[in-house]
Design a protein around this motif. Structure first.
Motif, mmCIF file in Angstrom:
data_model
loop_
_atom_site.group_PDB
_atom_site.id
_atom_site.type_symbol
_atom_site.label_atom_id
_atom_site.label_comp_id
_atom_site.label_asym_id
_atom_site.label_seq_id
_atom_site.Cartn_x
_atom_site.Cartn_y
_atom_site.Cartn_z
ATOM 1 N N UNK A 103 -49.727 -49.572 29.935
ATOM 2 C CA UNK A 103 -49.554 -50.863 29.266
ATOM 3 C C UNK A 103 -49.467 -52.002 30.286
ATOM 4 N N UNK A 104 -50.183 -53.094 30.010
ATOM 5 C CA UNK A 104 -50.103 -54.283 30.860
ATOM 6 C C UNK A 104 -48.842 -55.058 30.483
ATOM 7 N N UNK A 105 -47.949 -55.218 31.448
ATOM 8 C CA UNK A 105 -46.678 -55.887 31.187
ATOM 9 C C UNK A 105 -46.715 -57.373 31.517
ATOM 10 N N UNK A 106 -47.470 -57.738 32.545
ATOM 11 C CA UNK A 106 -47.528 -59.153 32.939
ATOM 12 C C UNK A 106 -48.769 -59.401 33.788
ATOM 13 N N UNK A 107 -49.355 -60.574 33.594
ATOM 14 C CA UNK A 107 -50.493 -61.033 34.396
ATOM 15 C C UNK A 107 -50.053 -62.342 35.041
ATOM 16 N N UNK A 108 -49.681 -62.263 36.306
ATOM 17 C CA UNK A 108 -49.002 -63.381 36.965
ATOM 18 C C UNK A 108 -49.997 -64.182 37.795
ATOM 19 N N UNK A 109 -50.416 -65.324 37.264
ATOM 20 C CA UNK A 109 -51.503 -66.094 37.873
ATOM 21 C C UNK A 109 -51.097 -67.479 38.352
ATOM 22 N N UNK A 110 -49.887 -67.945 37.995
ATOM 23 C CA UNK A 110 -49.477 -69.300 38.349
ATOM 24 C C UNK A 110 -48.289 -69.269 39.304
ATOM 25 N N UNK A 111 -48.288 -70.158 40.299
ATOM 26 C CA UNK A 111 -47.171 -70.257 41.228
ATOM 27 C C UNK A 111 -45.893 -70.580 40.453
ATOM 28 N N UNK A 112 -44.838 -69.819 40.706
ATOM 29 C CA UNK A 112 -43.567 -70.037 40.024
ATOM 30 C C UNK A 112 -43.446 -69.319 38.690
ATOM 31 N N UNK A 113 -44.529 -68.718 38.205
ATOM 32 C CA UNK A 113 -44.487 -67.997 36.927
ATOM 33 C C UNK A 113 -43.508 -66.829 37.011
ATOM 34 N N UNK A 114 -42.749 -66.596 35.928
ATOM 35 C CA UNK A 114 -41.766 -65.521 35.895
ATOM 36 C C UNK A 114 -42.043 -64.583 34.723
ATOM 37 N N UNK A 115 -41.651 -63.327 34.883
ATOM 38 C CA UNK A 115 -41.762 -62.355 33.804
ATOM 39 C C UNK A 115 -40.633 -61.339 33.933
ATOM 40 N N UNK A 116 -39.914 -61.112 32.826
ATOM 41 C CA UNK A 116 -38.878 -60.079 32.810
ATOM 42 C C UNK A 116 -39.573 -58.737 32.584
ATOM 43 N N UNK A 117 -39.496 -57.870 33.586
ATOM 44 C CA UNK A 117 -40.208 -56.591 33.535
ATOM 45 C C UNK A 117 -39.312 -55.465 33.032
ATOM 46 N N UNK A 118 -38.014 -55.535 33.303
ATOM 47 C CA UNK A 118 -37.064 -54.539 32.799
ATOM 48 C C UNK A 118 -35.774 -55.255 32.423
ATOM 49 N N UNK A 119 -35.277 -54.991 31.221
ATOM 50 C CA UNK A 119 -34.092 -55.693 30.720
ATOM 51 C C UNK A 119 -32.815 -54.973 31.146
ATOM 52 N N UNK A 120 -31.840 -55.765 31.580
ATOM 53 C CA UNK A 120 -30.526 -55.212 31.906
ATOM 54 C C UNK A 120 -29.799 -54.763 30.646
ATOM 55 N N UNK A 121 -28.895 -53.797 30.808
ATOM 56 C CA UNK A 121 -28.162 -53.273 29.662
ATOM 57 C C UNK A 121 -27.105 -54.238 29.151
ATOM 58 N N UNK A 122 -26.855 -54.185 27.856
ATOM 59 C CA UNK A 122 -25.807 -55.015 27.239
ATOM 60 C C UNK A 122 -24.439 -54.487 27.635
ATOM 61 N N UNK A 123 -23.513 -55.375 27.803
ATOM 62 C CA UNK A 123 -22.144 -54.950 28.117
ATOM 63 C C UNK A 123 -21.492 -54.282 26.910
ATOM 64 N N UNK A 124 -20.686 -53.260 27.177
ATOM 65 C CA UNK A 124 -19.975 -52.590 26.087
ATOM 66 C C UNK A 124 -18.883 -53.482 25.517
#
Length: 429
Positions: A103-124
């Motif tokens: 699966x394509x997760x992100x196509x990063x073509x612009x300077x400064x562009x951001x993409x969250x690739x893996x999400x941190x876990x929610x606090x209990x």
């Protein structure tokens, strides 16, 4: 500098902090209620395009990225701090794929562009969050949710306006050197260029300040579309170019037929991608200063007329015709209109993409019942099975979701093994 355009890495987001189980114990406060605070969120893994990077070389030595965990909750309803995001810097033109699914997760073509690739876990949640009229003094708290973990493939695709294609030794490197400040290695042997070279080309007129980026890309050979030779390593970089300048050796000094070469190269492009094959293409007949070139040029003019493309006679060595070629390329770029992208879209992280409450039950080779559900996997990971009250809550949610009924419908028997996420247990009616 070594050019690296494909690598694999692993990223793991931070786990959420654990919730706290605590009660108010203060002077003059009789029977203080639950006061355990929530844990903080784990760090996301965020990819950011950095203008100071132009290869993936750094990832050859740093292949694992781990986000920090969120802080645990504390007494007196104190929340744990969220962990700051783990920033991974990548060069412009980086394509991020999930190595396990493709699966394509992100196509990063612009300077400064951001993409969250893996999400941190929610606090209990702390035990204060579970107090209600039926249970005013809950003793349990949630554990933090585990962060996402992914194996990734990073691919770097050049962001050039113009791509030079052609067989090895037809003069691509010489043309880049003649029309730009780039100085690729040039020699009389095949595959001198084994990595792409970018050159910024100025159109050159006094009143014309236009510039564009030209890429001298490693030479194609037969079977490249199937990965032969430099194969896909070459074709990957052609994908982003807007205009293709197809260079042939008009002199045929190495015994090659430039007309035959033209058709072979375009066949490889078409097999690899119909979209690439439809890009505007200009034919450059190089080495016109050598004997035999004029005879072949007449044949190439017939080919160009038949194919409906423009042809320019040039000599990269003497710079004959290069100015006219560059001016025409600049004009075609000005007129270029991007073709709508109907290929598989870039997905980037989307928490709503799959129904978290969907439950599927399968059997493995050992006959175990495998219960798959995003919400149940999360519940298992965040339940403290060392606490009786937490176990009772888990059993209650289990019944509410109708898992017992689903297992019975699948034919489960007393004593069968049930697996959910990392947990397994023996089924009892």
């Amino acid at each position: 500098m070594q050019f690296i355009d494909r690598t694999t890495i692993k990223v793991t987001a931070g786990n959420g902090g654990n919730g706290k189980s605590a009660f108010r114990r203060e002077k003059f406060v009789a029977k203080g209620g639950p006061s355990g605070g929530d844990g903080g969120r784990g760090a996301d893994i965020v990819f950011v395009v950095d203008n100071n990077m132009n290869t993936l070389l750094d990832f050859r030595y740093h292949r694992k990225f781990q986000g920090k965990n969120g802080e645990n909750g504390d007494i007196k309803n104190q929340y744990g701090h969220n962990a700051p995001p783990c920033i991974v810097k990548v060069p412009q033109g980086t394509l991020v794929k999930d190595a396990d699914t493709g699966e394509i997760l992100a196509d990063l073509t612009e300077i400064g562009q951001e993409a969250v690739i893996a999400k941190g876990g929610r606090g209990g949640r702390g035990n204060a969050k579970f107090a209600n009229s039926a249970n005013r003094a809950p003793t349990f708290a949630e554990l933090g949710e585990p962060g996402e973990s992914r194996n990734l493939i990073l691919e770097l695709k050049l962001l050039a306006d113009v791509g030079l294609v052609g067989y090895p030794s037809v003069g691509k490197s010489s043309l880049v050197a003649a029309v730009s400040a780039a100085r690729p290695e040039i020699a009389e042997y095949h595959f001198t260029t084994i990595t792409p070279v970018l050159g910024v080309v100025s159109v050159g007129d006094i009143d014309d300040e236009r510039t564009f980026v030209m890429a001298d890309i490693p030479g194609l050979i037969d079977g490249a579309s199937e990965g032969v030779g430099l194969g896909h390593d070459f074709l990957r970089h052609v994908e982003r170019t807007k205009v293709i300048v197809h260079i042939v050796d008009a002199s045929g000094v190495e015994g090659r037929d430039p007309v035959e070469d033209y058709y072979k190269i375009n066949k490889e492009l078409k097999i690899y991608s119909e979209k690439i094959a439809r890009r505007p293409q200009i034919l450059a007949a190089n080495k016109m200063d050598l004997p035999g070139a004029q005879e072949n040029f007449e044949r190439l003019k017939e080919l160009a007329e038949k194919e409906g493309i423009e042809i320019f006679p040039i000599s990269a060595a003497t710079r004959q015709g290069t100015k006219e070629l560059i001016q025409r390329v600049a004009q075609v770029l000005d007129e270029y209109v991007e073709e709508p992208d109907v290929e598989e879209g870039v997905k980037v992280y989307d928490a709503k993409e799959e129904d978290p409450d969907k439950v599927t039950i399968t059997r493995n080779d050992a006959g175990d019942f495998i219960v798959s559900s995003k919400s149940l996997d999360k519940l298992v990971a965040m339940t403290n099975f060392g606490n009786d009250e937490a176990i009772r809550r888990f059993q209650y949610i289990w019944r509410i979701k109708g898992i017992d009924k689903k297992l019975i419908e699948r034919g489960i028997k007393e004593g069968n093994t049930v697996r959910i996420g990392e947990m397994e247990f023996e089924y009892r009616d």
